[in-house]
Design an enzyme around this catalytic site. Sequence first.
Site, PDB file in Angstrom:
ATOM      1  N   GLU A   1       1.774   0.960  -2.880  1.00 28.59           N
ATOM      2  CA  GLU A   1       0.682  -0.011  -2.755  1.00 28.59           C
ATOM      3  C   GLU A   1       0.799  -0.704  -1.395  1.00 28.59           C
ATOM      4  O   GLU A   1      -0.181  -0.878  -0.693  1.00 28.59           O
ATOM      5  CB  GLU A   1       0.738  -1.028  -3.904  1.00 28.59           C
ATOM      6  CG  GLU A   1      -0.429  -1.999  -3.885  1.00 28.59           C
ATOM      7  CD  GLU A   1      -0.501  -2.918  -5.103  1.00 28.59           C
ATOM      8  OE1 GLU A   1       0.034  -2.569  -6.168  1.00 28.59           O
ATOM      9  OE2 GLU A   1      -1.102  -4.000  -4.979  1.00 28.59           O
TER      10      GLU A   1
ATOM     11  N   ARG B   1       1.908 -12.737 -11.633  1.00 24.31           N
ATOM     12  CA  ARG B   1       1.633 -11.977 -12.856  1.00 24.31           C
ATOM     13  C   ARG B   1       2.722 -12.198 -13.912  1.00 24.31           C
ATOM     14  O   ARG B   1       2.460 -12.120 -15.112  1.00 24.31           O
ATOM     15  CB  ARG B   1       1.421 -10.494 -12.574  1.00 24.31           C
ATOM     16  CG  ARG B   1       0.687  -9.780 -13.700  1.00 24.31           C
ATOM     17  CD  ARG B   1       0.377  -8.332 -13.391  1.00 24.31           C
ATOM     18  NE  ARG B   1      -0.929  -8.079 -12.846  1.00 24.31           N
ATOM     19  CZ  ARG B   1      -2.060  -7.998 -13.571  1.00 24.31           C
ATOM     20  NH1 ARG B   1      -2.036  -8.141 -14.878  1.00 24.31           N
ATOM     21  NH2 ARG B   1      -3.212  -7.776 -12.994  1.00 24.31           N
TER      22      ARG B   1
ATOM     23  N   GLU C   1      -1.024   0.771 -16.686  1.00 26.56           N
ATOM     24  CA  GLU C   1       0.206  -0.017 -16.762  1.00 26.56           C
ATOM     25  C   GLU C   1       0.584  -0.525 -18.154  1.00 26.56           C
ATOM     26  O   GLU C   1       1.773  -0.547 -18.492  1.00 26.56           O
ATOM     27  CB  GLU C   1       0.101  -1.229 -15.820  1.00 26.56           C
ATOM     28  CG  GLU C   1       0.034  -0.867 -14.368  1.00 26.56           C
ATOM     29  CD  GLU C   1      -0.305  -2.073 -13.516  1.00 26.56           C
ATOM     30  OE1 GLU C   1      -1.472  -2.497 -13.540  1.00 26.56           O
ATOM     31  OE2 GLU C   1       0.599  -2.598 -12.864  1.00 26.56           O
TER      32      GLU C   1
HETATM   33  N1  MTE Z   1       0.274   7.774 -13.438  1.00 23.28           N
HETATM   34  C1  MTE Z   1       0.767   8.753 -12.649  1.00 23.28           C
HETATM   35  N2  MTE Z   1       0.797  10.005 -13.113  1.00 23.28           N
HETATM   36  N3  MTE Z   1       1.246   8.482 -11.399  1.00 23.28           N
HETATM   37  C2  MTE Z   1       1.263   7.202 -10.883  1.00 23.28           C
HETATM   38  O1  MTE Z   1       1.698   6.984  -9.758  1.00 23.28           O
HETATM   39  N4  MTE Z   1       0.742   4.818 -11.317  1.00 23.28           N
HETATM   40  C3  MTE Z   1       0.560   3.801 -12.343  1.00 23.28           C
HETATM   41  C4  MTE Z   1      -0.521   4.211 -13.335  1.00 23.28           C
HETATM   42  N5  MTE Z   1      -0.293   5.546 -13.801  1.00 23.28           N
HETATM   43  C5  MTE Z   1       0.754   6.149 -11.720  1.00 23.28           C
HETATM   44  C6  MTE Z   1       0.248   6.503 -12.991  1.00 23.28           C
HETATM   45  C7  MTE Z   1       0.219   2.504 -11.807  1.00 23.28           C
HETATM   46  S1  MTE Z   1       1.451   1.512 -11.228  1.00 23.28           S
HETATM   47  C8  MTE Z   1      -1.067   2.036 -11.804  1.00 23.28           C
HETATM   48  S2  MTE Z   1      -1.445   0.498 -11.255  1.00 23.28           S
HETATM   49  C9  MTE Z   1      -2.183   2.860 -12.273  1.00 23.28           C
HETATM   50  O2  MTE Z   1      -1.768   4.154 -12.668  1.00 23.28           O
HETATM   51  C10 MTE Z   1      -3.210   2.950 -11.154  1.00 23.28           C
HETATM   52  O3  MTE Z   1      -4.269   3.776 -11.450  1.00 23.28           O
HETATM   53  P1  MTE Z   1      -5.528   3.294 -12.319  1.00 23.28           P
HETATM   54  O4  MTE Z   1      -5.927   1.972 -11.782  1.00 23.28           O
HETATM   55  O5  MTE Z   1      -6.499   4.357 -12.084  1.00 23.28           O
HETATM   56  O6  MTE Z   1      -5.043   3.202 -13.732  1.00 23.28           O
HETATM   57  N1  LUZ Z   2      -1.554  -5.499  -7.306  1.00 23.99           N
HETATM   58  C1  LUZ Z   2      -2.129  -6.611  -6.843  1.00 23.99           C
HETATM   59  C2  LUZ Z   2      -1.343  -5.316  -8.616  1.00 23.99           C
HETATM   60  O1  LUZ Z   2      -2.270  -6.757  -5.629  1.00 23.99           O
HETATM   61  N2  LUZ Z   2      -2.553  -7.547  -7.718  1.00 23.99           N
HETATM   62  C3  LUZ Z   2      -2.395  -7.437  -9.041  1.00 23.99           C
HETATM   63  O2  LUZ Z   2      -2.790  -8.306  -9.797  1.00 23.99           O
HETATM   64  C4  LUZ Z   2      -1.750  -6.275  -9.532  1.00 23.99           C
HETATM   65  N3  LUZ Z   2      -1.534  -6.112 -10.828  1.00 23.99           N
HETATM   66  C5  LUZ Z   2      -0.921  -5.038 -11.261  1.00 23.99           C
HETATM   67  C6  LUZ Z   2      -0.501  -4.082 -10.346  1.00 23.99           C
HETATM   68  N4  LUZ Z   2      -0.718  -4.224  -9.044  1.00 23.99           N
HETATM   69 MO1  MOS Z   3       0.376  -0.315  -9.945  1.00 29.78          MO
HETATM   70  S1  MOS Z   3       2.081  -1.480  -9.904  1.00 29.78           S
HETATM   71  O1  MOS Z   3      -0.679  -1.623  -9.792  1.00 29.78           O
HETATM   72  O2  MOS Z   3       0.413   0.327  -8.407  1.00 29.78           O
END
Ligand code: MTE
Ligand code: LUZ
Ligand code: MOS
Length: 751
Positions: free
Chosen positions: A226, A304, A706
């Site tokens: 991120e 958070r 998540e």
């Molecule tokens: N699933 C896979 N296969 N690989 C990933 O890196 N990241 C997770 C989740 N699932 C991830 C994953 C995280 S930390 C987040 S925030 C969400 O996917 C982000 O994608 P979304 O917003 O489309 O759910």
């Molecule tokens: N990233 C962010 C995040 O910048 N703000 C959020 O609230 C958050 N929450 C979950 C995962 N990544």
């Molecule tokens: Mo997920 S920790 O919001 O990339």
Amino acid sequence: MKNIDSFTHLRGESIFVDDIITRQDTLFGLTFDSPKAHGKIISVNYAKAEAVPGVIKIFTYKDILGENQIGGIIPDEELWAEKEVHFIGQPIAFIVAKSEKIAKKAKQLIEIEIEELPVITTAKEAKEKGSFINAPRSFNLGNTENAFKNSDFIFTGETFSNGQEHLYLETQGCYAIPQENGNIKLISSTQGPTAVQKTTAKVLGVPMHKIEVDVTRLGGGFGGKEDQATPWAVMTAVAVQHLKKPVKYILNRHDDLRMTGKRHPYQSSFKIGINKDLKITAFEAEFLQNSGAAADLSPAIAERTLFHATNSYFIPNVQTTVLSCKTNLPPNTAFRGFGGPQGMFVIESAITYAADKLGINKKEIQEKNLLKEGDSFSYGQIAKQVEALNSWETATTNFDLKTLKSTVQKFNQENTLYKKGLSLMPITFGISFTNTPMNHARALVHIYQDGSVGVSTGAVEMGQGVNTKMLQVAYQTLGISPDKVKLETTNTTRVANTSPTAASATADLNGKAVLKACTLLIERLKVVAAKMLSVATEEVSITENVVFVNGKNSDLSWEKLIAEAMLQRVALSENAHYATPKIHFDKSKEKGHPFAYHVYGTAITQVTLDCIRGTYEIDFVKIAHDFGKSMNFGIDIGQVEGALAQGIGWMTMEEIAYDKNGRLLSNALSTYKVPDVFSAPKSVEIIPLKTKGNDMAILKSKAVGEPPLMYGIGSYFAIQDAIKQFNPNAELKFHSPYTPEKVLMDLYAEN
Ligand code: MTE
Ligand code: LUZ
Ligand code: MOS
């Protein structure tokens, strides 16, 4: 619908950064990083390294034409260290050579002299020494002081949860290619293309339009990309700016493990008040977040933690404080759950501790205090469409908790050296970036003149299936077959100013923008179709590539319609923007309505513990989960299973270790164990909750990335329950991960 990536994934044909065919004149980068955790740089001698044949240039802060600053929330992080170093692995220089091998050889010849300064590795030490990233934050509801005065019982305790390595299969990396007129294209493995673009422009001292970032997909991010994909991309860009040649840099696993931040370890203390009727009257907690050497995303993650400190419970009096403690570790960063899991571990520990002291089953306290419709969270949002009780009852009834319990009881009576333990883990997770201004997205949809469609969004595919979901939204809204839609790469020139793919909100935000763009296109095309068929626009609909009139198919196909629209010079492209409505948050009061909605669920976990060895197996995890109305059950189930395994890993076996000098000890996969097929639960059952769904979610399909990670917390408490069966007098400890070593100590601990 199958994940659209499954075919190429399975055949090894999917493209990641390292698969891109490089230009012939491509150069290779390598970071020279700090060998010490804290100190003043006295001197660095690059002469011998520069003399190695094939070394083109070694870049340092002196070569930066813009700002030597990559901090996002707080500008406190240099790209390359100037005078001081603050953690082992902190980048100091960037070697660019004709091959990786040459760069590696040169790295070994760099001589550095550092005057060492005191090293802090734990949050506790940092607090004692007053070493913080920013000011503390506190959420308050009601009045805990008064509430404690009137509580029948009060319990206090301490907890520790360790960090976690992301271990994405694709390590960090970037391929930077010079374009004409000083423009640079970056092919980066990032969750935040705009973050990479913005920071690169700042460091290079050029406008953002000179930097194009392109992302096909990531081999996993989990939050680790991120913010922390940015420095490597910026480094390659600086090199391109000077050398006008393509530069590629893919971190090897060792470098990635050493130089990047992880989930934040938390050291926390709690105070919980309970009445005889088992209602929780008050809860106080202090969270010490081990932030590492720079802010990175720590302040947002800390926030958070506060949002989720009471998990699925309504507590009328709450006082929670979080301190982001500055230490000499790599800056810790986003990791699935984003501080939420760390908060939830503490409240679950507090409830477990209270139940143990009261000699009752923890389930009774959990159940008595579950959130109900209209309850207030400590941050002022009123809980609506609450599924806490629904998920709890669905889990306990459908999985027949009574029978599970009596089976465990019987087993424990018949066995002395093996014990089984059970736990219930409810979860409540807020969906939206807690920073309200980040909750928006855009989509660009082109219908080509042959009727095929290209969709661009700000969403980054990283295994979570977001591209498949975007494709579903597009073809369903347009009324065409899925094979007509292609998902384009995520590119800052097509979709600008994106929020990172994070917070589980990507499908909601980008999907709503796709929905809007496709709806605008289809409204326009209906007018064309109505004219062609001499009917009223309202009578027209499009399904499976055919125009229907009043529900009956005409002989006008999608292809013919598009060809005619083209002749009539109708715009076949649309760009739409979506911003989550209704959300707001006032940081001066720490109150508001930050989340579009919450995701709920309950997990039942059972373990079998070997009381001689301290080893354990997870017999099963049974989950009732709130998917809303899932738009892709295959993908969503995969997300629940993956997140669960990752949560179990964090709670049980993944043990990050730094020595007191700030050196990472768990620096290889021989010393850092993630769950494999043997340590995964023997069975995982997931049932979707029956709910109305939520309009704020894309097609009522709730965010799923998540929240299920936190079901993994149940494994800790199931193990603890089994320990109690063996050693009823054991004083409960809350120190995750519950590795077999710690389990063994607790099995034989004397009170
Ligand atoms: N699933 C896979 N296969 N690989 C990933 O890196 N990241 C997770 C989740 N699932 C991830 C994953 C995280 S930390 C987040 S925030 C969400 O996917 C982000 O994608 P979304 O917003 O489309 O759910
Ligand atoms: N990233 C962010 C995040 O910048 N703000 C959020 O609230 C958050 N929450 C979950 C995962 N990544
Ligand atoms: Mo997920 S920790 O919001 O990339």
